[in-house]
Design an enzyme around this catalytic site. Structure first.
Site, PDB file in Angstrom:
ATOM      1  N   SER A   7       0.814  -1.224   0.000  1.00 35.61           N
ATOM      2  CA  SER A   7       0.000   0.000   0.000  1.00 35.61           C
ATOM      3  C   SER A   7       0.845   1.271   0.000  1.00 35.61           C
ATOM      4  O   SER A   7       1.928   1.321   0.601  1.00 35.61           O
ATOM      5  CB  SER A   7      -0.869  -0.013   1.271  1.00 35.61           C
TER       6      SER A   7
ATOM      7  N   GLU B 131       0.244   3.635   1.785  1.00 38.88           N
ATOM      8  CA  GLU B 131       0.332   4.079   3.187  1.00 38.88           C
ATOM      9  C   GLU B 131       1.704   3.753   3.778  1.00 38.88           C
ATOM     10  O   GLU B 131       2.070   4.267   4.827  1.00 38.88           O
ATOM     11  CB  GLU B 131      -0.774   3.431   4.027  1.00 38.88           C
TER      12      GLU B 131
ATOM     13  N   TYR C 123      -1.395   0.346  10.527  1.00 33.76           N
ATOM     14  CA  TYR C 123      -1.665  -0.320   9.237  1.00 33.76           C
ATOM     15  C   TYR C 123      -0.454  -0.180   8.303  1.00 33.76           C
ATOM     16  O   TYR C 123       0.011  -1.163   7.725  1.00 33.76           O
ATOM     17  CB  TYR C 123      -2.911   0.322   8.599  1.00 33.76           C
TER      18      TYR C 123
HETATM   19  P1  NAP Z   1     -11.329  -4.893   1.946  1.00 34.41           P
HETATM   20  O1  NAP Z   1     -12.499  -4.582   1.061  1.00 34.41           O
HETATM   21  O2  NAP Z   1     -11.330  -4.373   3.332  1.00 34.41           O
HETATM   22  O3  NAP Z   1     -11.158  -6.481   1.981  1.00 34.41           O
HETATM   23  C1  NAP Z   1     -10.310  -7.113   2.911  1.00 34.41           C
HETATM   24  C2  NAP Z   1     -10.531  -8.602   2.827  1.00 34.41           C
HETATM   25  O4  NAP Z   1      -9.681  -9.271   3.771  1.00 34.41           O
HETATM   26  C3  NAP Z   1     -11.963  -9.045   3.146  1.00 34.41           C
HETATM   27  O5  NAP Z   1     -12.338 -10.059   2.244  1.00 34.41           O
HETATM   28  C4  NAP Z   1     -11.811  -9.627   4.554  1.00 34.41           C
HETATM   29  O6  NAP Z   1     -12.754 -10.613   4.859  1.00 34.41           O
HETATM   30  C5  NAP Z   1     -10.443 -10.262   4.440  1.00 34.41           C
HETATM   31  N1  NAP Z   1      -9.825 -10.599   5.735  1.00 34.41           N
HETATM   32  C6  NAP Z   1      -9.568  -9.759   6.756  1.00 34.41           C
HETATM   33  N2  NAP Z   1      -8.974 -10.433   7.754  1.00 34.41           N
HETATM   34  C7  NAP Z   1      -8.871 -11.733   7.365  1.00 34.41           C
HETATM   35  C8  NAP Z   1      -8.357 -12.916   7.954  1.00 34.41           C
HETATM   36  N3  NAP Z   1      -7.834 -12.924   9.177  1.00 34.41           N
HETATM   37  N4  NAP Z   1      -8.396 -14.068   7.246  1.00 34.41           N
HETATM   38  C9  NAP Z   1      -8.930 -14.085   6.012  1.00 34.41           C
HETATM   39  N5  NAP Z   1      -9.452 -13.003   5.398  1.00 34.41           N
HETATM   40  C10 NAP Z   1      -9.420 -11.834   6.074  1.00 34.41           C
HETATM   41  O7  NAP Z   1      -9.974  -4.369   1.243  1.00 34.41           O
HETATM   42  P2  NAP Z   1      -9.688  -4.035  -0.304  1.00 34.41           P
HETATM   43  O8  NAP Z   1      -9.939  -2.580  -0.539  1.00 34.41           O
HETATM   44  O9  NAP Z   1     -10.315  -5.041  -1.153  1.00 34.41           O
HETATM   45  O10 NAP Z   1      -8.109  -4.200  -0.337  1.00 34.41           O
HETATM   46  C11 NAP Z   1      -7.505  -5.440  -0.661  1.00 34.41           C
HETATM   47  C12 NAP Z   1      -6.076  -5.449  -0.158  1.00 34.41           C
HETATM   48  O11 NAP Z   1      -5.359  -4.382  -0.771  1.00 34.41           O
HETATM   49  C13 NAP Z   1      -5.933  -5.234   1.346  1.00 34.41           C
HETATM   50  O12 NAP Z   1      -4.818  -5.975   1.783  1.00 34.41           O
HETATM   51  C14 NAP Z   1      -5.635  -3.747   1.462  1.00 34.41           C
HETATM   52  O13 NAP Z   1      -4.948  -3.463   2.656  1.00 34.41           O
HETATM   53  C15 NAP Z   1      -4.795  -3.538   0.232  1.00 34.41           C
HETATM   54  N6  NAP Z   1      -4.795  -2.182  -0.330  1.00 34.41           N
HETATM   55  C16 NAP Z   1      -5.987  -1.607  -0.628  1.00 34.41           C
HETATM   56  C17 NAP Z   1      -5.972  -0.327  -1.202  1.00 34.41           C
HETATM   57  C18 NAP Z   1      -7.266   0.360  -1.582  1.00 34.41           C
HETATM   58  O14 NAP Z   1      -7.237   1.557  -1.838  1.00 34.41           O
HETATM   59  N7  NAP Z   1      -8.372  -0.357  -1.685  1.00 34.41           N
HETATM   60  C19 NAP Z   1      -4.759   0.318  -1.455  1.00 34.41           C
HETATM   61  C20 NAP Z   1      -3.573  -0.348  -1.167  1.00 34.41           C
HETATM   62  C21 NAP Z   1      -3.600  -1.599  -0.608  1.00 34.41           C
HETATM   63  P3  NAP Z   1     -14.187 -10.272   5.541  1.00 34.41           P
HETATM   64  O15 NAP Z   1     -15.097  -9.947   4.393  1.00 34.41           O
HETATM   65  O16 NAP Z   1     -14.517 -11.548   6.219  1.00 34.41           O
HETATM   66  O17 NAP Z   1     -13.986  -9.128   6.470  1.00 34.41           O
END
Ligand code: NAP
Length: 332
Positions: A123, A125, A147
């Site tokens: 990320s 961040e 984070y």
């Molecule tokens: P999100 O919508 O919050 O999805 C996170 C996912 O992780 C959900 O499916 C959640 O499951 C799952 N999860 C959390 N804890 C877990 C565990 N202990 N075991 C298994 N699954 C678990 O995030 P996103 O926006 O799709 O982002 C995807 C990834 O990219 C993340 O790692 C995020 O930090 C990273 N990222 C995102 C952005 C952005 O702007 N979106 C930018 C940079 C990096 P539940 O549905 O059960 O909660």
């Protein structure tokens, strides 16, 4: 037919990546954790085109079992505690999921399927308060939240498993990316949902914190394409994925209100409770390496993204409000 395993498939990116890989003809395995209520909203349209497997980033045995059963060619680790403000309230859990969770997935790959290609969701961040603008793969990390700190760990352990064990491991350093499937607690979606509610007469104010922070906002559908491209290269590497444009929170708010013909000054209220203990002022990425090596370019621009999200929220809330007996409109 290639097999891909996606952790975090119930999340925003997991669902877009599953759409993309199914479209490419992959056998897609989505890993999800056990919850007391099912959480398939973002992937239910794929029900008969992908398989689901129960596992948790906290539980190494579940990860090894899934790898043994499906022997994936590609593993996309998108699961994380991904909401920056919560990482101050739950810093240990954030370290466990978002940091050590990456090691657990990499260990399972090393033991069970060392030739699987691995993508880690890193990320912007991680850059935090760094004065260098724009940020690229050589920019120093200076994270400003638990984070961000956990993501720095996840990034370096990915690099380490590539160097130590020769695993084809890539870290995608993605700047903020949004969509109508973004969680409602995240600033952009909170804004578009709030604007839609005000437009439809369901609410009369939108409470927000810091509007001066600048972010590089792209469209999630464009960003999952970059994840896949990284794993198709002859050599593994790390890539910044960004639009190269930054906008303030205030610009996001103004664009969203303007799109539905409303004046934000009449509805937006400042709420100091929503300020973070430490914020990141300005993030903007330089994706030159991804453009040159992967041939990747973002397709959706900032205004188009904001309009797309507002329209989707207006459409969703209109549909829900039309149902008889709707006392309050559910979040998603
Ligand atoms: P999100 O919508 O919050 O999805 C996170 C996912 O992780 C959900 O499916 C959640 O499951 C799952 N999860 C959390 N804890 C877990 C565990 N202990 N075991 C298994 N699954 C678990 O995030 P996103 O926006 O799709 O982002 C995807 C990834 O990219 C993340 O790692 C995020 O930090 C990273 N990222 C995102 C952005 C952005 O702007 N979106 C930018 C940079 C990096 P539940 O549905 O059960 O909660």
């Amino acid at each position: 037919m290639k097999t891909a395993l996606i952790t975090g498939v119930t999340g925003q990116d997991g669902s877009y990546l599953a759409d993309f890989l199914v479209g490419k003809g992959y056998r897609v395995i989505g890993m999800l954790r056990r919850l007391s209520l099912e959480n398939y909203g973002r992937i239910e349209h794929l029900a008969d085109r992908m398989e689901l497997a129960q596992g948790d980033l906290l539980d190494p045995t579940s990860l090894e079992t899934i790898l043994r059963e499906y022997m994936p060619d590609e593993v996309y680790n998108l699961a994380a505690m991904s909401f920056v403000p919560t990482s101050w309230n739950q810093p240990v859990l954030t370290g466990e999921f978002t940091g050590l969770g990456v090691t657990r997935v990499l260990e399972a790959i090393r033991i069970v399927k060392p030739d699987a290609r691995f993508y880690q969701a890193s990320s912007s961040e991680m850059f935090g308060s760094i004065p260098e603008t724009p940020q690229n793969e050589s920019t120093r990390f200076s994270p400003r939240s638990p984070y961000g700190v956990a993501k720095v760990y996840g990034h370096y352990i990915t690099v380490n498993y590539r160097e130590s064990y020769g695993i084809f491991a890539c870290s995608g350093i993605l700047f903020n990316h949004e969509s109508p499937r973004r969680g409602l607690e995240f600033f952009p979606r909170k804004v578009t949902d709030g604007v839609a509610r005000i437009k439809l007469g369901l609410s009369n104010e939108l409470r927000l914190g810091n509007l001066d922070a600048r972010r590089d906002w792209g469209y999630a559908g464009d960003y999952v394409r970059a994840m896949w491209l990284m794993l198709q290269q002859p050599e593994p590497g790390d890539f910044v994925i960004a639009t190269g444009e930054s906008h303030s929170g205030r610009e996001f708010v103004d664009t969203a209100f303007r799109h539905v013909g409303l004046d934000p000054a009449e509805y937006v209220r400042f709420d100091p409770q929503l300020l973070r203990p430490a914020d990141v002022d300005h993030l903007v990425g330089d994706a030159s390496r991804a453009k040159a090596t992967l041939g990747w370019e973002p397709e959706a621009g900032f205004e188009e993204l904001v309009r797309l999200m507002v329209d989707a929220d207006v459409e969703r809330l209109t549909r829900v409000a039309a149902q008889p007996g709707t006392a309050s409109i559910p979040a998603v």
